[in-house]
Motif scaffolding. Structure first.
Motif, PDB file in Angstrom:
ATOM      1  N   VAL A 180       0.856  -1.181   0.000  1.00 32.54           N
ATOM      2  CA  VAL A 180       0.000   0.000   0.000  1.00 32.54           C
ATOM      3  C   VAL A 180       0.895   1.235   0.000  1.00 32.54           C
ATOM      4  O   VAL A 180       2.087   1.144   0.285  1.00 32.54           O
ATOM      5  N   ARG A 181       0.296   2.374  -0.300  1.00 32.22           N
ATOM      6  CA  ARG A 181       1.053   3.632  -0.355  1.00 32.22           C
ATOM      7  C   ARG A 181       0.722   4.463   0.885  1.00 32.22           C
ATOM      8  O   ARG A 181      -0.442   4.825   1.097  1.00 32.22           O
ATOM      9  N   PHE A 182       1.714   4.712   1.719  1.00 33.85           N
ATOM     10  CA  PHE A 182       1.528   5.540   2.906  1.00 33.85           C
ATOM     11  C   PHE A 182       2.360   6.820   2.789  1.00 33.85           C
ATOM     12  O   PHE A 182       3.237   6.937   1.930  1.00 33.85           O
ATOM     13  N   LYS A 183       2.071   7.741   3.670  1.00 30.13           N
ATOM     14  CA  LYS A 183       2.777   9.026   3.680  1.00 30.13           C
ATOM     15  C   LYS A 183       3.116   9.411   5.110  1.00 30.13           C
ATOM     16  O   LYS A 183       2.348   9.137   6.038  1.00 30.13           O
ATOM     17  N   THR A 184       4.257  10.029   5.282  1.00 28.06           N
ATOM     18  CA  THR A 184       4.570  10.653   6.565  1.00 28.06           C
ATOM     19  C   THR A 184       5.276  11.965   6.251  1.00 28.06           C
ATOM     20  O   THR A 184       5.541  12.263   5.091  1.00 28.06           O
ATOM     21  N   GLY A 185       5.539  12.752   7.262  1.00 30.25           N
ATOM     22  CA  GLY A 185       6.135  14.061   6.982  1.00 30.25           C
ATOM     23  C   GLY A 185       7.026  14.517   8.117  1.00 30.25           C
ATOM     24  O   GLY A 185       7.089  13.884   9.175  1.00 30.25           O
ATOM     25  N   THR A 186       7.717  15.616   7.869  1.00 37.24           N
ATOM     26  CA  THR A 186       8.621  16.145   8.888  1.00 37.24           C
ATOM     27  C   THR A 186       8.587  17.674   8.814  1.00 37.24           C
ATOM     28  O   THR A 186       8.298  18.232   7.751  1.00 37.24           O
ATOM     29  N   PRO A 187       8.845  18.366   9.929  1.00 36.05           N
ATOM     30  CA  PRO A 187       8.815  19.833   9.913  1.00 36.05           C
ATOM     31  C   PRO A 187      10.142  20.448   9.482  1.00 36.05           C
ATOM     32  O   PRO A 187      11.150  19.744   9.349  1.00 36.05           O
ATOM     33  N   PRO A 188      10.169  21.778   9.305  1.00 40.91           N
ATOM     34  CA  PRO A 188      11.436  22.445   8.991  1.00 40.91           C
ATOM     35  C   PRO A 188      12.378  22.412  10.196  1.00 40.91           C
ATOM     36  O   PRO A 188      11.953  22.220  11.330  1.00 40.91           O
ATOM     37  N   ARG A 189      13.692  22.585   9.920  1.00 43.32           N
ATOM     38  CA  ARG A 189      14.691  22.794  10.978  1.00 43.32           C
ATOM     39  C   ARG A 189      15.141  24.247  10.872  1.00 43.32           C
ATOM     40  O   ARG A 189      15.320  24.759   9.753  1.00 43.32           O
ATOM     41  N   VAL A 190      15.333  24.899  12.023  1.00 46.14           N
ATOM     42  CA  VAL A 190      15.691  26.323  12.025  1.00 46.14           C
ATOM     43  C   VAL A 190      16.976  26.554  12.824  1.00 46.14           C
ATOM     44  O   VAL A 190      17.396  25.695  13.606  1.00 46.14           O
ATOM     45  N   HIS A 191      17.594  27.735  12.614  1.00 43.06           N
ATOM     46  CA  HIS A 191      18.864  28.067  13.255  1.00 43.06           C
ATOM     47  C   HIS A 191      18.616  28.667  14.634  1.00 43.06           C
ATOM     48  O   HIS A 191      17.876  29.652  14.772  1.00 43.06           O
ATOM     49  N   LYS A 192      19.252  28.083  15.637  1.00 44.89           N
ATOM     50  CA  LYS A 192      19.075  28.498  17.033  1.00 44.89           C
ATOM     51  C   LYS A 192      19.280  30.002  17.233  1.00 44.89           C
ATOM     52  O   LYS A 192      18.522  30.658  17.950  1.00 44.89           O
ATOM     53  N   ASP A 193      20.310  30.560  16.599  1.00 41.56           N
ATOM     54  CA  ASP A 193      20.665  31.961  16.853  1.00 41.56           C
ATOM     55  C   ASP A 193      19.649  32.945  16.283  1.00 41.56           C
ATOM     56  O   ASP A 193      19.740  34.149  16.540  1.00 41.56           O
ATOM     57  N   THR A 194      18.685  32.425  15.505  1.00 36.95           N
ATOM     58  CA  THR A 194      17.671  33.327  14.934  1.00 36.95           C
ATOM     59  C   THR A 194      16.320  33.179  15.659  1.00 36.95           C
ATOM     60  O   THR A 194      15.306  33.674  15.185  1.00 36.95           O
ATOM     61  N   ILE A 195      16.324  32.465  16.793  1.00 31.87           N
ATOM     62  CA  ILE A 195      15.107  32.292  17.611  1.00 31.87           C
ATOM     63  C   ILE A 195      15.145  33.305  18.759  1.00 31.87           C
ATOM     64  O   ILE A 195      16.183  33.468  19.411  1.00 31.87           O
TER      65      ILE A 195
END
Length: 628
Positions: free
Chosen positions: A196-211
């Motif tokens: 069967v065809r399944f899907k999963t996903g992942t979020p973006p990664r961001v730079h600590k110094d810009t938070i």
């Protein structure tokens, strides 16, 4: 042009969380094991969140450890934060969760694999399963190397015909831009397997110094952390905090304005995604009344500036992702280091497996992990250790090891997959376990260490410590039962605890059953003569306080065991059983349950069908005995 690469007892294909546990279990049980993976730099890689554990999943890691697996020990060495969740609730739902240093986690696991005596690591793309006389006897790689074995375990994760999707952009790829496995997926189809065809996903990664962390809430680890492995007694790991923020009205507006570009809604994504880990665009549409959603900012390791944006899984185009991120408090000036994406992949329909995780169609071939339709590192590792154990035992001509639903979340997971199947990426939840009061985080060792020792994965030294713990807990409970107390002695303590005084004599066990009385109070009043560590003290308290509920569940389990012990012969012909409903015949023929217990959990098999089956089995067994 193929050539002979070597002969082994067991071959494990893939080196993710399932593959690592399968290969280690097999090798440690004495089977010469080959592990083949597309890229040796991706061993035990965490393509999604850099964490292990959580509700039900944390229980599973403890169970893997109690059986002699590696995941618990590895995360204990490499965590950067440890937290016990749900501490305000009862012990059945206490769950340990760790943030991992994802790079150190990989490195440490790879080191463990490389040190294992009977385990050989090889980089290569597996294209084909070798079948002779209807039995799996090996694999062929892209370079033409042919490896032979008596058992093969496929742990291919999300690599089978993997396709990355980001807005209008799609391309063939495994997770994190790795090569996908295309020919093996085709080969499995040719061999007659349903995929069967399944899907999963992942979020973006961001730079600590810009938070801007001043706009977020700090989420520190526990001051005195607990551990996943029963062998870990202390740690000097430095803990890093996570941070909590929320989506804003602007975030929701940006997503709604761009839904026509979301692959989920534009028809680009064909695969079914995980219900319990939806993308942010899915959440905004499904929960339109919610003004905000939680977003956790999680460090990916000690020596990196990358932060994982938990809760913002997305397959939106890149320009929309950066706008979404910058609409979240604390992330107004954030720089995105990696895009979020969705990945589609082929998965095996898991009802094609026996409870041992061996395929019904092809003896000698086992599958474990995300290929079986699950999501999550922990679910994968759990299947991996069981497939590795059973592959090694098949080679050694020993009986398969199958955990039932009352023994562990691993039993629940595998039984759900092979009996009911799944129409979406399956995730373990505490609500899936009907005996969750028995399957607690604290007692995984009491449930499974015996089995781990019997199959050769628990050392004699560790087993001796376990036996001693069990004895001391039993002796302390008995001491409290025998320790008689008079009102004049105990009432001052009860009064201090805000508990009603007693009028007649009692024993300390009865006193400890009171919700407001703790073992520490009782121990201060009457110190234990035994050398009890923190785990043992916790065990004494839980077993005494929850005795009534535990006994009730054990009664249910006993009834269940009778059904599980009624085995169904493999050669049974369901079409020849009069009275069975047509749907029941179809489902029983498809699943081929190994016991009446398993048969009763198949959707579409009614209690009336089970009664007919029981009567038929009695007759069948009598006839077989008479012939024998």
């Amino acid at each position: 042009m193929s050539y002979m690469g070597g002969t082994y007892d067991v071959i494990v294909v893939g080196a993710g969380h399932a593959g690592c546990e399968a290969a280690l279990a097999s090798a440690r049980m004495g089977a010469e094991t080959l592990m083949v993976t597309i890229n040796l730099d991706m061993v035990a890689f965490m393509p999604c969140n850099p964490s292990i554990g959580g509700p039900a999943k944390g229980h599973v890691v403890r169970e893997i450890d109690a059986l002699g697996g590696e995941m618990g020990r590895n995360i204990d060495k490499t965590f950067i934060q440890m937290r016990m969740l749900n501490t305000g609730k009862g012990p059945a739902v206490h769950a340990l969760r760790a943030q991992a240093d994802k790079f150190l986690y990989q490195h440490t696991m790879k080191e463990m694999l490389e040190k294992e005596d009977k385990l050989t690591l090889r980089q290569g793309m597996v294209d084909e399963i070798i079948v002779e006389d209807g039995v799996c006897v090996g694999i062929v790689t892209q370079t033409g190397a042919e490896y032979r074995a008596k058992a093969v375990v496929l742990t291919t994760g999300t690599y089978l015909r993997g396709k990355i999707i980001m807005g209008e952009l799609t391309y063939e790829s495994g997770p994190n831009n790795q090569q996908p496995s295309v020919k093996l997926a085709q080969n499995l189809r040719e061999l007659g397997f349903d995929l069967v065809r399944f899907k999963t996903g992942t979020p973006p990664r961001v730079h600590k110094d810009t938070i801007d962390f001043s706009k977020t809430e700090i989420q520190p680890g526990d001051e005195h952390p607990k551990f996943f492995s029963y062998e870990t007694k202390s740690s000097d790991n430095e803990q890093l905090p996570c941070w909590l923020t929320y989506t804003s009205i602007d975030t929701h507006q940006i997503i709604n304005d761009n839904l026509h570009r979301a692959p989920m809604f534009s028809g680009i994504i064909e695969g079914t995604g995980p219900r319990y880990c939806p993308s942010i665009e899915d959440k905004i549409v499904r929960f339109a009344d919610k003004p905000k959603h939680q977003i956790f900012l999680e460090p990916e390791g000690k020596d990196t500036k990358e932060y994982y944006v938990q809760g913002l899984s997305t397959s939106m185009p890149e320009d929309v992702q950066i706008k979404m991120l910058r609409s979240i408090p604390g992330l107004e000036k954030v720089e995105m280091m990696r895009n979020g994406y969705a990945i589609e992949y082929d998965a095996m329909v898991p009802t094609q497996l026996w409870p041992s995780l061996e395929t019904k169609k092809l003896p000698g071939l086992f599958t474990a992990g995300q290929i079986n339709g699950t999501s999550g590192y922990e679910e994968a590792a759990a299947q991996g250790i069981m497939a590795g154990i059973n592959a090694a035992r098949k080679v050694q001509n020993k009986e398969m090891v199958v955990l039932d639903r009352s023994q562990g979340y691993i039993g629940v997971l595998i039984d759900d997959l092979v009996t009911k199947g799944t129409n979406e990426p399956y995730r373990l939840l505490t609500s899936r376990a009907e005996y969750r009061l028995l399957l607690r985080h604290d007692n995984a060792d009491l449930r499974l260490t015996e089995i781990g020792h019997d199959i050769g994965l628990i050392s004699e030294e560790r087993y001796a410590k376990f036996v001693l713990k069990k004895q001391l807990v039993e002796q302390e409970i008995e001491r409290l039962r025998q320790a008689k107390v008079k009102p004049v002695e105990i009432n001052p303590m009860l009064e201090a605890a805000g508990s009603a005084p007693i009028v007649d004599g009692s024993n300390l066990l009865t006193i400890l059953r009171r919700p407001e009385v703790t073992f520490a109070m009782v121990d201060a009043f009457s110190p234990s003569p035994y050398d009890l560590d923190e785990d043992m003290r916790e065990q004494v308290e839980i077993q005494i306080k929850y005795a009534g509920y535990i006994e009730k569940q054990l009664g249910h389990v006993e009834k269940l065991q009778k059904m599980e012990k009624k085995r169904i012969p493999e050669d049974i012909v369901y079409d020849g059983i009069n009275g069975l409903a047509m749907e029941a015949r179809q489902k029983l023929n498809k699943i081929r349950p190994i016991s009446i217990g398993q048969a009763s959990r198949i959707a579409g098999v009614t209690p009336a069908d089970i009664s007919i089956l029981l009567v038929y089995l009695e007759h069948y067994n009598r006839v077989t005995a008479a012939k024998g």
